[in-house]
Scaffold this active site. Structure first.
Site, PDB file in Angstrom:
ATOM      1  N   THR A  18       0.870  -1.307  -0.082  1.00 15.97           N
ATOM      2  CA  THR A  18      -0.033   0.155   0.135  1.00 15.97           C
ATOM      3  C   THR A  18       0.925   1.167  -0.105  1.00 15.97           C
ATOM      4  OG1 THR A  18      -1.578  -1.251   1.313  1.00 15.97           O
ATOM      5  CG2 THR A  18      -1.862   1.238   0.980  1.00 15.97           C
ATOM      6  N   ARG A  25       1.913   7.385  -6.697  1.00 18.28           N
ATOM      7  CA  ARG A  25       0.721   8.496  -6.639  1.00 18.28           C
ATOM      8  C   ARG A  25       1.183   9.958  -6.504  1.00 18.28           C
ATOM      9  NH1 ARG A  25      -2.573   4.138  -4.704  1.00 18.28           N
ATOM     10  NH2 ARG A  25      -3.676   3.128  -6.073  1.00 18.28           N
ATOM     11  N   SER A  42       1.681  -9.211  -2.260  1.00 25.78           N
ATOM     12  CA  SER A  42       0.177  -8.622  -1.902  1.00 25.78           C
ATOM     13  C   SER A  42      -0.698  -9.725  -1.840  1.00 25.78           C
ATOM     14  CB  SER A  42      -0.221  -7.557  -2.523  1.00 25.78           C
ATOM     15  OG  SER A  42      -1.317  -7.021  -2.141  1.00 25.78           O
ATOM     16  N   ASN A  45      -5.529 -10.673   3.270  1.00 24.06           N
ATOM     17  CA  ASN A  45      -5.470 -11.385   4.643  1.00 24.06           C
ATOM     18  C   ASN A  45      -6.872 -11.669   4.952  1.00 24.06           C
ATOM     19  OD1 ASN A  45      -2.954 -10.071   4.444  1.00 24.06           O
ATOM     20  ND2 ASN A  45      -2.875  -9.060   6.243  1.00 24.06           N
ATOM     21  N   CYS A  46      -7.719 -10.850   4.858  1.00 25.84           N
ATOM     22  CA  CYS A  46      -9.015 -11.302   5.335  1.00 25.84           C
ATOM     23  C   CYS A  46      -9.708 -12.531   4.599  1.00 25.84           C
ATOM     24  CB  CYS A  46     -10.229 -10.302   5.193  1.00 25.84           C
ATOM     25  SG  CYS A  46     -10.323  -9.676   3.314  1.00 25.84           S
TER      26      CYS A  46
END
Length: 153
Positions: A18, A25, A42, A45-46
């Site tokens: 992240t 950006r 990446s 996780n959930c």
């Protein structure tokens, strides 16, 4: 012409990945390199308990981004299976061990971001080491839980 600032990020997944995307950006002209000692940069996780419990059957659905996606979409170089073993603050460099090639390199930085996560805490409780007691933080952890459950059917 000024040299590009070099940002090194230690750790991927939620925090490091992240950070890399957000940094890109904010600045299109810095060099960003992300290091993760695991094989994935990446993942969701959930979704870990859902894979372990066989609700999500396709493991690939938990992977959010690959090193190639980070390079193409964000211009971020991602080095998985690369463990940062030391930091030399005076020289502004890290020592990185490539776990696949079994070699060590040194990487200089202008900015260093540490997003290494944490290790699970195993409280000193009776029975904590019994079979069927797991921690769940990584894809590898969810695989172990799933294999253990499948072996009990």
């Amino acid at each position: 012409m000024a040299a590009r600032r070099r940002v090194l990020i230690v750790g991927g997944v939620a925090g490091g990945a992240t950070c890399a995307a957000r940094l890109r950006r904010l600045s299109e002209d810095c060099e960003i390199v992300l290091f993760d000692r695991g094989p994935y940069v990446s993942f969701a996780n959930c979704g870990l308990p859902y894979f372990g419990g066989d609700v999500i059957q396709d493991e690939a659905k938990r992977l959010l981004a690959t090193p190639e996606l980070f390079r193409q979409r964000f211009g971020v170089e991602v080095r998985v299976e690369s463990e940062v073993v030391s930091i030399d603050r005076e020289r502004r460099e890290i020592e990185v061990r490539d776990l696949r090639a079994e070699r060590t390199t040194h990487e200089g930085y202008d900015v260093l971001v540490l997003s290494t996560g944490a290790d699970p805490i195993w409280p000193p409780l009776p029975g904590i080491g019994l079979p069927g007691i797991f921690v769940l933080r990584t894809i590898h952890d969810s695989r172990r839980i799933r294999e253990w459950l499948q072996g009990r059917e």
